[in-house]
Write an enzyme that holds these catalytic residues in place. Sequence first.
Site, PDB file in Angstrom:
ATOM      1  N   ASP A  81       0.834  -1.205   0.000  1.00 17.98           N
ATOM      2  CA  ASP A  81       0.000   0.000   0.000  1.00 17.98           C
ATOM      3  C   ASP A  81       0.875   1.264   0.000  1.00 17.98           C
ATOM      4  O   ASP A  81       0.551   2.265  -0.655  1.00 17.98           O
ATOM      5  CB  ASP A  81      -0.923   0.002   1.212  1.00 17.98           C
ATOM      6  CG  ASP A  81      -2.068  -1.001   1.090  1.00 17.98           C
ATOM      7  OD1 ASP A  81      -2.361  -1.401  -0.066  1.00 17.98           O
ATOM      8  OD2 ASP A  81      -2.650  -1.392   2.121  1.00 17.98           O
ATOM      9  N   GLU A  82       1.965   1.243   0.783  1.00 16.29           N
ATOM     10  CA  GLU A  82       2.904   2.372   0.765  1.00 16.29           C
ATOM     11  C   GLU A  82       3.482   2.554  -0.638  1.00 16.29           C
ATOM     12  O   GLU A  82       3.633   3.683  -1.130  1.00 16.29           O
ATOM     13  CB  GLU A  82       4.054   2.144   1.757  1.00 16.29           C
ATOM     14  CG  GLU A  82       3.680   2.347   3.213  1.00 16.29           C
ATOM     15  CD  GLU A  82       4.876   2.164   4.132  1.00 16.29           C
ATOM     16  OE1 GLU A  82       4.737   2.431   5.333  1.00 16.29           O
ATOM     17  OE2 GLU A  82       5.955   1.745   3.642  1.00 16.29           O
ATOM     18  N   LEU A  83       3.786   1.426  -1.300  1.00 19.15           N
ATOM     19  CA  LEU A  83       4.371   1.490  -2.639  1.00 19.15           C
ATOM     20  C   LEU A  83       3.402   2.127  -3.631  1.00 19.15           C
ATOM     21  O   LEU A  83       3.817   2.899  -4.509  1.00 19.15           O
ATOM     22  CB  LEU A  83       4.758   0.086  -3.104  1.00 19.15           C
ATOM     23  CG  LEU A  83       5.487   0.005  -4.450  1.00 19.15           C
ATOM     24  CD1 LEU A  83       6.849   0.672  -4.351  1.00 19.15           C
ATOM     25  CD2 LEU A  83       5.639  -1.454  -4.901  1.00 19.15           C
TER      26      LEU A  83
END
Length: 796
Positions: A81-83
């Site tokens: 999700d951060e990516l």
Amino acid sequence: MKSSSSQSYDVFPNFRGEDVRHSLVSHLRKELDRKFINTFNDNRIERSRKITPELLLAIENSRISLVVFSKNYASSTWCLDELVKIQECYEKLDQMVIPIFYKVDPSHVRKQTGEFGMVFGETCKGRTENEKRKWMRALAEVAHLAGEDLRNWRSEAEMLENIAKDVSNKLFPPSNNFSDFVGIEAHIEALISMLRFDSKKARMIGICGPSETGKTTIGRALYSRLKSDFHHRAFVAYKRKIRSDYDQKLYWEEQFLSEILCQKDIKIEECGAVEQRLKHTKVLIVLDDVDDIELLKTLVGRIRWFGSESKIVVITQKRELLKAHNIAHVYEVGFPSEELAHQMFCRYAFGKNSPPHGFNELADEAAKIAGNRPKALKYVGSSFRRLDKEQWVKMLSEFRSNGNKLKISYDELDGKGQDYVACLTNGSNSQVKAEWIHLALGVSILLNIRSDGTTILKHLSYNRSMAQQAKIWWYENLERVCKKYNICGIDSSTDGGGSTYGQCSNSQFQRNMDASPGGNKTSNQSTKDSPRASQVEKEKIEYCEPHVYITPAIFSDGTRAPKYVESSSRRVTQVHHAKTWWPENCEKVYENHNNIYGIDRSIDGGDKFEGKSKVSDGGLDGKDQGSMYGQSSNSELQINMDADNRRCEPVSEMLFKNYNVCSPNGLTDVNCSNPQSQRKLDASLKKDKIVHEWIRTGSGFFFDFQGPKSIVSAAQVDEKNFEYCEQGVYITLGILSGGIIVLKHLEFSRRMAQQAKVWWSENWIKVYQEHNICGIDKSFDGRFDDRRVIRQLRPN
């Protein structure tokens, strides 16, 4: 919990904690910290199944994202999700992203194949198609970006060091402030080669060359280029401030260590701390404008004081200083060639290396005015920036004047050189040859050799402490210099004002300074051959064109008479055997020779006397006496400096001593360095009926002066009394009731004017209280446009 993302970050690291938190990422953080890079730390954030708004904001507020792909990276939905957010910021916010492949094949990440793909497949089970598409797209696009693969490096440490350097260069790119210095890249490349970065050994080199060749600029550009490779670094430009050698060395070491170790207020008890603290440390040190061997001995005494791969650069004008410190590798910096100088001028004037169509001839002429000195090229080129052709022609006309040429020459000087200004202009009919003589203690003297072979030597000092050093030098060396260069006069004034103004510090050798076209008189000639002051013809005291410089001299028999230090080539005044200048008993001179009407104490000798050209027994010929030009800045010596003593009432000695009144016959003698402005000032003062009555009667509050109550308020001072003076001369006038006080201050550059402003901002209240000054101009060029400054500085 309170968000920790309210600030911006340099770097946001995205990684699988179980794989690399306590190994690669820990070491990476250390490298980034060493380069003062602010890295986001998520240790205090509580993990959950869904990425938090706090993390999303931290990603947005970061300038660079470092994505560490490891074996189990794809097992974390948090990482994925951060990516996705990172990939979104890359596309929409142009954020920089650097992928790092740690023990994983980049192609497996891009295509989600191999062991990495298997882990990713497990994570995708039970997820929506939309989530899987976002993750796959983010993995493919970020993995395609340029990054680092551990398999391509000999060690993890080398890779991390390179990543930290790359990040630092992206965050803090080398300054482009030096781009207008044409040819600077060649200098930097040569210096980098001389520093031998292919060797692990520490190395010390020198940069040497004449003043104003751009050594400091080259040094700063080199420092800017290399600093990202050094955690401990310093650009040093220290000067001696403390008399005690040992205390000075302690102070230097404390300042140096505080800067290079990034610790405030380091205190040491004894010398030698540099070697003790830095002998295992890799450092970058640039020492600029070094003129003191003790500074080198204290800070970089031996190369073994520093760790391997350290680089030390010493910048100086004195090659002998480098030799004394055993610095064998020296890079010589000279003036740029004519071609490079022309390109440099065009960079400042047009922003490119060549002039646009129609400006070729104008640019050639302007570049020739500046010569091949970088600072002059910058000053002149910047003056023409964004001007049209008509404005260029007008500006070129201004630069052809002597005043602007002097200003260019002065602006070329470095900070220390600007404390000593040597300038002289002779009559336009003289062929002048000028050469710089560089004297001991950094004093610069300009010799002007006229067509008749006689020489004028002028020394101007603006720093009183440095002037004292100059006096010592002159005392020991003047006779040799005078004989060698056939010098016929010298002015050793210190700062344009004060009781020592115009006094010669070399009285012992003054007798050798009276050269005539026929040759120099020697000091051994008998005093019986010396003319008495009474034998000096009155016609010798006259106006001799602009640039006349008059000064009183004391003869060998004790009598006194005025003396021309400079005259035009057509009228050379001969006054023989002057032994010293008049530091005392000046009243005797004026009692015996009432034809003396004043002394020119201007900085450049360029002021001319107003009124008629000759002096008679009754004062100035004619009705219009004009201004009493060249008033003394020493009140005690000025009492009897009036042309017509018989009509002037005695003046209170107390008032002269306490308030530095400029002349005994009153307010008409407020002196300005510009004759045209002086006439206006005199005229405006004469119109004042109260002042006129006071001058006529020689009485009133002037003689009954008791204190500030008798002074007119600042609000009553007519601002028109603040006159504009030509050629960038900096004048400050403080006018009391009608003009009792004149405060004169000369500056030749904006830098020195700024220094004067700083001084006034700190001390003007004290000065006003002591002298009751009603106003002062703080502008650079004497144009009193900013009335707010004048009002601001008036006392309550």
